[in-house]
Motif scaffolding. Sequence first.
Motif, PDB file in Angstrom:
ATOM      1  N   PHE A  53      -5.800   1.895  10.723  1.00  0.00           N
ATOM      2  CA  PHE A  53      -4.877   0.810  10.415  1.00  0.00           C
ATOM      3  C   PHE A  53      -3.963   0.617  11.617  1.00  0.00           C
ATOM      4  N   MET A  54      -4.009  -0.551  12.237  1.00  0.00           N
ATOM      5  CA  MET A  54      -3.247  -0.831  13.453  1.00  0.00           C
ATOM      6  C   MET A  54      -1.961  -1.579  13.115  1.00  0.00           C
ATOM      7  N   THR A  55      -0.862  -1.131  13.712  1.00  0.00           N
ATOM      8  CA  THR A  55       0.423  -1.772  13.515  1.00  0.00           C
ATOM      9  C   THR A  55       1.426  -1.202  14.511  1.00  0.00           C
ATOM     10  N   VAL A  56       2.622  -1.713  14.452  1.00  0.00           N
ATOM     11  CA  VAL A  56       3.770  -1.125  15.139  1.00  0.00           C
ATOM     12  C   VAL A  56       4.872  -0.968  14.105  1.00  0.00           C
ATOM     13  N   SER A  57       5.803  -0.095  14.397  1.00  0.00           N
ATOM     14  CA  SER A  57       6.834   0.218  13.403  1.00  0.00           C
ATOM     15  C   SER A  57       7.733  -0.963  13.087  1.00  0.00           C
ATOM     16  N   VAL A  85       0.827  -1.208   0.000  1.00  0.00           N
ATOM     17  CA  VAL A  85       0.000   0.000   0.000  1.00  0.00           C
ATOM     18  C   VAL A  85       0.866   1.265   0.000  1.00  0.00           C
ATOM     19  N   ARG A  86       2.129   1.089  -0.357  1.00  0.00           N
ATOM     20  CA  ARG A  86       3.087   2.179  -0.555  1.00  0.00           C
ATOM     21  C   ARG A  86       3.397   2.995   0.697  1.00  0.00           C
ATOM     22  N   VAL A  87       3.550   2.308   1.806  1.00  0.00           N
ATOM     23  CA  VAL A  87       4.080   2.963   3.002  1.00  0.00           C
ATOM     24  C   VAL A  87       5.287   2.168   3.478  1.00  0.00           C
ATOM     25  N   THR A  88       6.167   2.814   4.208  1.00  0.00           N
ATOM     26  CA  THR A  88       7.384   2.153   4.665  1.00  0.00           C
ATOM     27  C   THR A  88       7.066   1.175   5.785  1.00  0.00           C
ATOM     28  N   ASP A  89       7.956   0.205   5.981  1.00  0.00           N
ATOM     29  CA  ASP A  89       7.763  -0.780   7.047  1.00  0.00           C
ATOM     30  C   ASP A  89       7.700  -0.136   8.424  1.00  0.00           C
ATOM     31  N   SER A  90       8.329   1.023   8.593  1.00  0.00           N
ATOM     32  CA  SER A  90       8.307   1.690   9.901  1.00  0.00           C
ATOM     33  C   SER A  90       7.083   2.595  10.081  1.00  0.00           C
ATOM     34  N   SER A  91       6.247   2.689   9.049  1.00  0.00           N
ATOM     35  CA  SER A  91       5.062   3.540   9.115  1.00  0.00           C
ATOM     36  C   SER A  91       3.998   2.967  10.046  1.00  0.00           C
ATOM     37  N   TYR A  92       3.265   3.852  10.671  1.00  0.00           N
ATOM     38  CA  TYR A  92       2.128   3.449  11.489  1.00  0.00           C
ATOM     39  C   TYR A  92       0.830   3.445  10.691  1.00  0.00           C
ATOM     40  N   LEU A  98       6.783  -4.027  12.426  1.00  0.00           N
ATOM     41  CA  LEU A  98       6.123  -5.046  11.602  1.00  0.00           C
ATOM     42  C   LEU A  98       5.968  -4.582  10.150  1.00  0.00           C
ATOM     43  N   PRO A  99       6.062  -5.526   9.199  1.00  0.00           N
ATOM     44  CA  PRO A  99       5.908  -5.181   7.785  1.00  0.00           C
ATOM     45  C   PRO A  99       4.452  -5.162   7.315  1.00  0.00           C
ATOM     46  N   ASP A 100       3.520  -5.449   8.241  1.00  0.00           N
ATOM     47  CA  ASP A 100       2.101  -5.494   7.861  1.00  0.00           C
ATOM     48  C   ASP A 100       1.255  -4.761   8.897  1.00  0.00           C
ATOM     49  N   PHE A 101      -0.021  -4.609   8.558  1.00  0.00           N
ATOM     50  CA  PHE A 101      -0.984  -4.044   9.495  1.00  0.00           C
ATOM     51  C   PHE A 101      -1.661  -5.203  10.214  1.00  0.00           C
ATOM     52  N   SER A 102      -1.689  -5.159  11.528  1.00  0.00           N
ATOM     53  CA  SER A 102      -2.278  -6.244  12.295  1.00  0.00           C
ATOM     54  C   SER A 102      -3.799  -6.201  12.268  1.00  0.00           C
ATOM     55  N   GLU A 103      -4.360  -5.015  11.936  1.00  0.00           N
ATOM     56  CA  GLU A 103      -5.811  -4.886  11.941  1.00  0.00           C
ATOM     57  C   GLU A 103      -6.237  -3.660  11.144  1.00  0.00           C
ATOM     58  N   VAL A 104      -7.359  -3.810  10.447  1.00  0.00           N
ATOM     59  CA  VAL A 104      -8.052  -2.688   9.830  1.00  0.00           C
ATOM     60  C   VAL A 104      -9.355  -2.540  10.602  1.00  0.00           C
ATOM     61  N   THR A 105      -9.627  -1.334  11.074  1.00  0.00           N
ATOM     62  CA  THR A 105     -10.827  -1.074  11.853  1.00  0.00           C
ATOM     63  C   THR A 105     -11.661  -0.023  11.147  1.00  0.00           C
TER      64      THR A 105
END
Length: 170
Positions: free
Chosen positions: A74-78, A37-44, A80-87
């Motif tokens: 979009f839930m994640t931590v910097s 989705v064109r965001v960096t792995d460190s993006s939130y 992780l390479p993915d989003f853990s949840e879409v709310t």
Amino acid sequence: MTSSEYSTLDAAGVQEIENSRQARLDMRSGELLKSAVRVTDSSYGPQIKASGKIALTIEGPTGEIHGQTDRIRFMTVSALPDFSEVTYFLTADSREAYFGLIRDGVMKYGIESRAAEGWISSISRQPEDKSGFSLGPGTATGLSVSYDLRYDGSKDTQVIIVHVSPVRAG
């Protein structure tokens, strides 16, 4: 389907979602990778809030999730390479419409019907009450879909917070 048919979450992609009021996310692999989705792995990741309803589609491994919402998170931590949840948030302006949204989730996503009907029955007996209740997860789409029900009989609008996440083994 080509990747250009899916929304991105970079600044241009978020602007397109807000302008078009449409978002389509590709979770056919079972997850939503930041790089896809064109965001960096460190993006939130962004929080998208529109001044109208966004037609949201999340394409899962074995089905699609659809919703009309004014907010997507979009839930994640910097790390992780993915989003853990879409709310996202579903709203209804009547009890009947609210119950219809719940039953729709049971039918489409495999959310447990007995718990849903029990909660609907309880609210139907005491419509002036306030209640919060969690349903799910349903995994009919190959993704985990849970409904957090937020009901307040004193308000005109009722809310369902929908959580979509990968199905984790274990």
